[in-house]
Design a protein around this motif. Structure first.
Motif, PDB file in Angstrom:
ATOM      1  N   MET A   1       4.469   1.145   8.353  1.00 16.60           N
ATOM      2  CA  MET A   1       4.964   0.915   7.094  1.00 16.60           C
ATOM      3  C   MET A   1       3.744   0.570   5.955  1.00 16.60           C
ATOM      4  SD  MET A   1       7.757  -1.975   5.692  1.00 16.60           S
ATOM      5  CE  MET A   1       8.201  -2.182   3.918  1.00 16.60           C
ATOM      6  N   ASP A   2       4.206   0.871   4.753  1.00 18.53           N
ATOM      7  CA  ASP A   2       3.037   0.800   3.948  1.00 18.53           C
ATOM      8  C   ASP A   2       3.190  -0.343   3.142  1.00 18.53           C
ATOM      9  OD1 ASP A   2       0.943   1.137   1.940  1.00 18.53           O
ATOM     10  OD2 ASP A   2       2.084   2.780   0.919  1.00 18.53           O
ATOM     11  N   TYR A   3       2.196  -1.441   3.285  1.00 19.17           N
ATOM     12  CA  TYR A   3       2.473  -2.370   2.549  1.00 19.17           C
ATOM     13  C   TYR A   3       1.844  -2.765   1.344  1.00 19.17           C
ATOM     14  CZ  TYR A   3       4.768  -4.196   6.976  1.00 19.17           C
ATOM     15  OH  TYR A   3       5.483  -4.186   7.970  1.00 19.17           O
ATOM     16  N   ALA A   4       1.073  -1.556   0.937  1.00 16.98           N
ATOM     17  CA  ALA A   4       0.260  -1.677  -0.224  1.00 16.98           C
ATOM     18  C   ALA A   4       1.028  -2.064  -1.405  1.00 16.98           C
ATOM     19  CB  ALA A   4      -0.328  -0.132  -0.588  1.00 16.98           C
ATOM     20  N   PRO A   5       2.205  -1.834  -1.615  1.00 14.31           N
ATOM     21  CA  PRO A   5       3.166  -2.267  -2.779  1.00 14.31           C
ATOM     22  C   PRO A   5       3.088  -3.873  -2.635  1.00 14.31           C
ATOM     23  CG  PRO A   5       4.042  -0.349  -2.004  1.00 14.31           C
ATOM     24  CD  PRO A   5       3.189  -0.806  -1.001  1.00 14.31           C
ATOM     25  N   VAL A   6       3.465  -4.405  -1.557  1.00 13.56           N
ATOM     26  CA  VAL A   6       3.416  -5.720  -1.330  1.00 13.56           C
ATOM     27  C   VAL A   6       2.116  -6.524  -1.807  1.00 13.56           C
ATOM     28  CG1 VAL A   6       3.691  -7.619   0.349  1.00 13.56           C
ATOM     29  CG2 VAL A   6       5.187  -5.763   0.612  1.00 13.56           C
ATOM     30  N   VAL A   7       1.239  -6.041  -1.220  1.00  9.57           N
ATOM     31  CA  VAL A   7      -0.158  -6.531  -1.695  1.00  9.57           C
ATOM     32  C   VAL A   7      -0.468  -6.588  -3.083  1.00  9.57           C
ATOM     33  CG1 VAL A   7      -2.733  -6.181  -1.505  1.00  9.57           C
ATOM     34  CG2 VAL A   7      -1.537  -5.872   0.637  1.00  9.57           C
TER      35      VAL A   7
END
Length: 291
Positions: A1-7
């Protein structure tokens, strides 16, 4: 999963919501940050603020602390708890003075080799003091990523290999951004995604949170039991140390007797303090902080 938006959302939130803590300010050097990491272990921020300020004013460099008697470090530690941390910090300062030209090392492995510095503390110092890219996995961060990624309220009691692999997925590639994420995710857990009463309505990543989307299901793992302090050997040790810290001279045994009523527990606690080198016997039935 891409957690870049969360970061990204967490970093934007942190930019305006972060607490103004003195060890986070631009003028706080690596030594001041290192002292804060030792003091913050198992101790709330509010209890650390004044002792930290007093400590870095008295000993602004590792060499300044290393040149002082270890007993003075124990005395200055006051009632922060877990006073062995004071001795470990003194030992670490001595190693920095003797082996690193008085400068806190910026390398993870060199930090890890210092007395009292475990994997978490080494990663935290490297990240917060030097902007290095490391997984900094404290209780708050573990809870945040458990709720966001796995949909459970609380992580396991101790960090697991799976948690570290998951934390790597959150960690940005660019070192400065990774260091910023480390402190921002920690702050999110401390202020918003708390163990009790999480404020999901104020959370910048609630739409990304699996636990929130699932309706915040209750914890189904082992019961979480808080540590008892009242009446424990730890409290007894603290009471004995308080007497010793209040005196510049050796203290007679009968003065320690008044600090704790249970003789067997008092003797056991005193023996453990001597074993831990927090207290030394000075002549017959007299005790003092170490030199």
């Amino acid at each position: 999963m891409d957690y870049a938006p969360v970061v990204s959302r967490t970093l934007r939130w942190y930019a305006h919501a972060a607490r103004d803590l003195p060890w986070r300010r631009p003028d706080a050097g690596p030594w001041a940050i290192m002292v804060s990491e030792f003091m913050l272990q198992q101790t709330p921020v509010a209890r650390v603020l004044q002792p930290w300020q007093d400590w870095v004013q008295r000993w602004p460099t590792p060499a300044a602390l290393a040149d002082a008697p270890s007993g003075e470090a124990v005395r200055a530690w006051g009632r922060l708890g877990y006073p062995r941390r004071a001795l470990r910090l003194h030992q670490a300062a001595t190693a920095i003075r003797d082996d690193h030209d008085g400068q806190v090392p910026d390398d993870y492995q060199a930090l890890l080799a210092l007395p009292g510095v475990g994997s978490y503390t080494a990663a935290a110092i490297a990240s917060f003091a030097f902007g290095r890219r490391h997984v900094v996995l404290d209780t708050n961060v573990r809870r945040v990523q458990a709720r966001i990624a796995t949909g459970i309220e609380f992580p396991a009691t101790a960090p697991t290999a799976a948690e570290r692999l998951l934390a790597e997925q959150f960690l940005p590639t660019e070192p400065a951004r990774a260091a910023r994420w480390a402190v921002a995710s920690m702050e999110l857990g401390a202020l918003i995604c708390t163990a009790r009463g999480p404020q999901c309505d104020q959370c910048p990543v609630r739409t990304d949170c699996a636990w929130h989307r699932a309706g915040r299901p209750a914890h189904e793992g082992p019961a979480r039991v808080g540590q008892r302090y009242q009446g424990t050997d730890r409290q007894c040790r603290g009471a004995l140390l308080a007497v010793l810290r209040s005196s510049d001279d050796a203290v007679p045994a009968e003065e320690l007797d008044t600090a704790w009523p249970d003789r067997a527990q008092r003797e056991r606690a005193l023996a453990s303090l001597i074993t831990d080198r927090l207290v030394v016997a000075v002549g017959p039935d007299r005790y003092a902080l170490p030199d």
